[in-house]
Design a protein around this motif. Structure first.
Motif, PDB file in Angstrom:
ATOM      1  N   ILE A   1      -0.108  -9.613   3.697  1.00 39.53           N
ATOM      2  CA  ILE A   1       0.418  -8.346   3.176  1.00 39.53           C
ATOM      3  C   ILE A   1       0.782  -8.574   1.720  1.00 39.53           C
ATOM      4  CG2 ILE A   1       2.212  -6.581   3.386  1.00 39.53           C
ATOM      5  CD1 ILE A   1       2.531  -7.318   6.290  1.00 39.53           C
ATOM      6  N   ASP A   2       0.243  -7.758   0.826  1.00 40.45           N
ATOM      7  CA  ASP A   2       0.475  -7.944  -0.601  1.00 40.45           C
ATOM      8  C   ASP A   2       1.923  -7.644  -0.963  1.00 40.45           C
ATOM      9  OD1 ASP A   2      -2.149  -8.650  -1.097  1.00 40.45           O
ATOM     10  OD2 ASP A   2      -2.780  -6.590  -1.492  1.00 40.45           O
ATOM     11  N   TRP A   3       2.459  -8.465  -1.874  1.00 40.28           N
ATOM     12  CA  TRP A   3       3.803  -8.218  -2.387  1.00 40.28           C
ATOM     13  C   TRP A   3       3.790  -6.980  -3.275  1.00 40.28           C
ATOM     14  CZ3 TRP A   3       7.725 -11.313  -0.621  1.00 40.28           C
ATOM     15  CH2 TRP A   3       7.339 -12.503  -0.003  1.00 40.28           C
ATOM     16  N   GLU A   4       4.882  -6.271  -3.274  1.00 40.97           N
ATOM     17  CA  GLU A   4       4.992  -5.078  -4.105  1.00 40.97           C
ATOM     18  C   GLU A   4       5.265  -5.487  -5.550  1.00 40.97           C
ATOM     19  OE1 GLU A   4       4.333  -2.277  -2.696  1.00 40.97           O
ATOM     20  OE2 GLU A   4       4.422  -2.974  -0.622  1.00 40.97           O
ATOM     21  N   ASN A   5       4.754  -4.715  -6.492  1.00 41.97           N
ATOM     22  CA  ASN A   5       5.056  -4.966  -7.897  1.00 41.97           C
ATOM     23  C   ASN A   5       6.525  -4.661  -8.136  1.00 41.97           C
ATOM     24  OD1 ASN A   5       2.416  -5.673  -8.637  1.00 41.97           O
ATOM     25  ND2 ASN A   5       1.834  -3.521  -8.831  1.00 41.97           N
ATOM     26  N   ASP A   6       7.266  -5.675  -8.521  1.00 45.20           N
ATOM     27  CA  ASP A   6       8.707  -5.519  -8.713  1.00 45.20           C
ATOM     28  C   ASP A   6       9.046  -5.783 -10.168  1.00 45.20           C
ATOM     29  OD1 ASP A   6      11.389  -5.298  -8.513  1.00 45.20           O
ATOM     30  OD2 ASP A   6      11.706  -7.058  -7.265  1.00 45.20           O
TER      31      ASP A   6
ATOM     32  N   GLN B   1      12.082  -7.571   2.537  1.00 45.03           N
ATOM     33  CA  GLN B   1      11.626  -7.394   3.911  1.00 45.03           C
ATOM     34  C   GLN B   1      10.403  -8.268   4.173  1.00 45.03           C
ATOM     35  OE1 GLN B   1      12.828  -5.559   6.415  1.00 45.03           O
ATOM     36  NE2 GLN B   1      14.283  -4.139   5.482  1.00 45.03           N
ATOM     37  N   LEU B   2       9.495  -8.309   3.213  1.00 44.29           N
ATOM     38  CA  LEU B   2       8.292  -9.137   3.356  1.00 44.29           C
ATOM     39  C   LEU B   2       8.655 -10.614   3.452  1.00 44.29           C
ATOM     40  CD1 LEU B   2       5.452  -7.752   1.051  1.00 44.29           C
ATOM     41  CD2 LEU B   2       5.429  -8.062   3.523  1.00 44.29           C
ATOM     42  N   GLN B   3       9.604 -11.030   2.622  1.00 40.57           N
ATOM     43  CA  GLN B   3      10.045 -12.420   2.678  1.00 40.57           C
ATOM     44  C   GLN B   3      10.534 -12.767   4.076  1.00 40.57           C
ATOM     45  OE1 GLN B   3      13.622 -13.245   0.500  1.00 40.57           O
ATOM     46  NE2 GLN B   3      13.398 -15.459   0.623  1.00 40.57           N
TER      47      GLN B   3
ATOM     48  N   LEU C   1      12.758   3.040  -0.211  1.00 37.10           N
ATOM     49  CA  LEU C   1      13.163   1.675  -0.529  1.00 37.10           C
ATOM     50  C   LEU C   1      12.478   1.221  -1.807  1.00 37.10           C
ATOM     51  CD1 LEU C   1      13.031  -0.117   2.959  1.00 37.10           C
ATOM     52  CD2 LEU C   1      15.052   0.712   1.758  1.00 37.10           C
ATOM     53  N   SER C   2      13.208   0.502  -2.649  1.00 33.32           N
ATOM     54  CA  SER C   2      12.621  -0.015  -3.885  1.00 33.32           C
ATOM     55  C   SER C   2      11.625  -1.120  -3.568  1.00 33.32           C
ATOM     56  CB  SER C   2      13.722  -0.561  -4.799  1.00 33.32           C
ATOM     57  OG  SER C   2      14.312  -1.714  -4.218  1.00 33.32           O
ATOM     58  N   ASN C   3      10.773  -1.419  -4.543  1.00 33.13           N
ATOM     59  CA  ASN C   3       9.812  -2.507  -4.351  1.00 33.13           C
ATOM     60  C   ASN C   3      10.526  -3.836  -4.131  1.00 33.13           C
ATOM     61  OD1 ASN C   3       7.714  -0.771  -4.593  1.00 33.13           O
ATOM     62  ND2 ASN C   3       7.116  -1.382  -6.654  1.00 33.13           N
ATOM     63  N   GLY C   4      11.684  -4.005  -4.804  1.00 32.26           N
ATOM     64  CA  GLY C   4      12.449  -5.224  -4.609  1.00 32.26           C
ATOM     65  C   GLY C   4      12.950  -5.351  -3.181  1.00 32.26           C
ATOM     66  N   SER C   5      13.420  -4.227  -2.607  1.00 29.02           N
ATOM     67  CA  SER C   5      13.892  -4.234  -1.215  1.00 29.02           C
ATOM     68  C   SER C   5      12.753  -4.501  -0.249  1.00 29.02           C
ATOM     69  CB  SER C   5      14.557  -2.898  -0.881  1.00 29.02           C
ATOM     70  OG  SER C   5      15.717  -2.697  -1.662  1.00 29.02           O
TER      71      SER C   5
END
Length: 319
Positions: A113-118, A89-91, A81-85
């Motif tokens: 939980i840290d957000w992914e670098n997008d 999910q985190l949202q 899954l991409s960081n954006g995806s």
């Protein structure tokens, strides 16, 4: 993601309730559709691990589920899954824990939980110097030239553009919030702006300082009065024809101001009304305002939505 079938009726009910909660709060149709679908993945994970009661849910289980998602393949595109995806999910997970809390089902600690670098969702911000240049650009209206409009008309447009920057940068309003703003929504005595039509139909009070008060008063008393044709018109922003200024026209005016500056680098940026909102949030955080205060200022539903600006400040500090 393939269609997941839940066996647990209580999970099915909570998913439906979560969807209705989002809908009642006025979230976008796409949000109301997508977020519960992501939560269905959480429920499916719970079922696969013999967890059949929502009261058994805790932060560690949610984190284990999220880590499992990071290992899952992308059904449509292949690979991970991409960081954006993952951020979507985190949202959903953050919003779901908020739903659990507000509905009284259960209270979980903040996920953290840290957000992914997008990189595909880069947030553009302007420096304070660039903001100042936009304000200066409002003064670049025709002077000493014969036009079909009187001189005071162009002065009124300049004051309106200055007020527009003040509303979207100085007060951090969203585009739709600024569009629905009325003259009565601004209390100059208390220096408070009343947002009546915020996101998810939430209202809030936004304070503004003396400088912003001057910009807004100059427009109301010296600019707007020369633009309106019907004194019954309550809209704050007025166009050249004396009617309410559309949100699209606001965006066009901002682009015009951008091109009037002498900064070629600024002219190349993708400046939008929401960039002004991102910019004030980042500047306030850089100047030491607590994250909780900024969250209230922006009208965020949860602190997690505001935490993205900490990453922007950290990136700037690292440069």
């Amino acid at each position: 993601m393939k269609k997941l079938i839940l066996k647990n009726e209580s999970f099915q009910y909570i998913e439906k309730s979560f969807r209705e909660w989002l809908d009642i709060l006025g979230y976008a149709e796409s949000t109301v559709y997508n977020l519960p679908n992501h939560i269905r993945e959480l429920f499916y994970y719970l079922e696969q691990n013999n967890i059949n009661n929502i009261n058994q849910l805790d932060n560690q289980i949610i984190k284990d589920h999220y880590n499992n998602l990071k290992l899952r393949s992308n059904d449509r595109k292949g690979g991970a899954l991409s960081n954006g995806s993952l951020n979507k999910q985190l949202q959903a997970l953050y919003k779901f824990t908020e739903y659990l809390r507000q509905s009284g089902r259960m209270i979980l600690p903040t996920l953290n939980i840290d957000w992914e670098n997008d990189d595909t969702k880069h947030i553009e911000i302007l420096t304070t110097e660039e903001i100042q240049q936009l304000y200066k650009a409002t003064q670049h209206y025709p002077k000493n030239i014969k036009y079909t409009k009187p001189h005071y008309f162009f002065e009124a447009i300049a004051l309106r553009d200055c007020a527009m920057l003040t509303v979207f940068y100085g007060c951090g309003l969203r585009r739709n919030e600024g569009y629905h703003l009325t003259v009565d929504d601004i209390n100059f005595d208390k220096q408070i702006l009343h947002v009546r039509k915020g996101k998810a139909n939430k209202e809030r009070l936004v304070p503004f300082n003396k400088t912003n008060s001057k910009y807004l008063q100059d427009y109301v008393y010296d600019g707007r009065i020369n633009l309106i044709k019907d004194k019954r018109e309550s809209a704050f922003f007025i166009n050249e024809r004396g009617k309410q200024l559309s949100s699209q026209s606001m965006s066009i005016r901002l682009k015009l101001l951008q091109q009037r500056t002498d900064d070629l680098q600024l002219q190349e940026k993708n400046v939008r009304l929401h960039v002004l909102r991102h910019s004030i949030a980042t500047h306030l955080l850089s100047n030491g305002m607590p994250l909780e205060n900024i969250s209230r200022f922006l009208g965020h539903n949860s602190l997690e939505s505001t935490q993205v600006y900490t990453h922007l400040v950290n990136q700037e500090d690292g440069n």
